[in-house]
Write a protein that holds these residues in place. Structure first.
Motif, PDB file in Angstrom:
ATOM      1  N   ALA A 149       0.832  -1.205   0.000  1.00  0.00           N
ATOM      2  CA  ALA A 149       0.000   0.000   0.000  1.00  0.00           C
ATOM      3  C   ALA A 149       0.869   1.258   0.000  1.00  0.00           C
ATOM      4  CB  ALA A 149      -0.938  -0.005   1.207  1.00  0.00           C
ATOM      5  N   GLU A 150       1.921   1.260   0.807  1.00  0.00           N
ATOM      6  CA  GLU A 150       2.819   2.414   0.863  1.00  0.00           C
ATOM      7  C   GLU A 150       3.516   2.619  -0.485  1.00  0.00           C
ATOM      8  OE1 GLU A 150       7.060   3.479   2.920  1.00  0.00           O
ATOM      9  OE2 GLU A 150       5.595   2.419   4.158  1.00  0.00           O
ATOM     10  N   GLU A 151       4.034   1.552  -1.048  1.00  0.00           N
ATOM     11  CA  GLU A 151       4.750   1.659  -2.324  1.00  0.00           C
ATOM     12  C   GLU A 151       3.807   2.028  -3.467  1.00  0.00           C
ATOM     13  OE1 GLU A 151       7.810   1.919  -2.213  1.00  0.00           O
ATOM     14  OE2 GLU A 151       8.410   0.829  -0.421  1.00  0.00           O
ATOM     15  N   ALA A 152       2.585   1.509  -3.433  1.00  0.00           N
ATOM     16  CA  ALA A 152       1.601   1.850  -4.471  1.00  0.00           C
ATOM     17  C   ALA A 152       1.251   3.339  -4.405  1.00  0.00           C
ATOM     18  CB  ALA A 152       0.353   0.983  -4.335  1.00  0.00           C
ATOM     19  N   ALA A 153       1.146   3.869  -3.200  1.00  0.00           N
ATOM     20  CA  ALA A 153       0.880   5.298  -3.052  1.00  0.00           C
ATOM     21  C   ALA A 153       2.045   6.121  -3.600  1.00  0.00           C
ATOM     22  CB  ALA A 153       0.626   5.640  -1.583  1.00  0.00           C
TER      23      ALA A 153
END
Length: 118
Positions: free
Chosen positions: A36-40
């Motif tokens: 989720a962090e990397e996708a953001a």
């Protein structure tokens, strides 16, 4: 498949044992949080590159730096996805979904253009 895609797939295959160990050591919940962090961050990088390309909303980041950041974040997302999807149950779902959605995406583009190219 392009040579670039083959190279990326080979890198993921080479790193599969490490990705599996990461998933085991961190657990699925933590890998999902990392995804989720990397996708953001990938989303932000794509928007920044769009700004660098378009110029309507100027950014101090030049095209080269924005593009490099996009690729960095893409690699991070792919690593997380590999840690999650490198399981038989995921592979049975993801591959056919990619095939289905790719065709649907192209169909929508062609419909908007007035039909498929001949």
């Amino acid at each position: 498949m392009t040579d670039q895609c083959i190279s990326i797939m080979q890198a993921l295959q080479d790193c599969a044992p490490c990705a599996k160990k990461i998933r085991i050591k961190l657990g699925l919940c933590e890998v999902l949080a990392q995804l989720a962090e990397e996708a953001a961050e990938l989303s932000q990088a794509a928007l920044k590159l769009r700004r660098a390309l378009d110029g309507t909303n100027p950014t101090p980041v030049d095209f080269g730096a924005a593009e490099a950041n996009l690729y960095e974040e893409l690699a991070d997302v792919l690593l997380c996805m590999d840690a999650i999807a490198n399981r038989p149950e995921a592979l049975d779902t993801v591959a056919p979904t990619i095939r289905r959605k790719t065709g649907r995406w192209l169909e929508r583009i062609e419909d908007a253009e007035g039909g498929p190219e001949v």
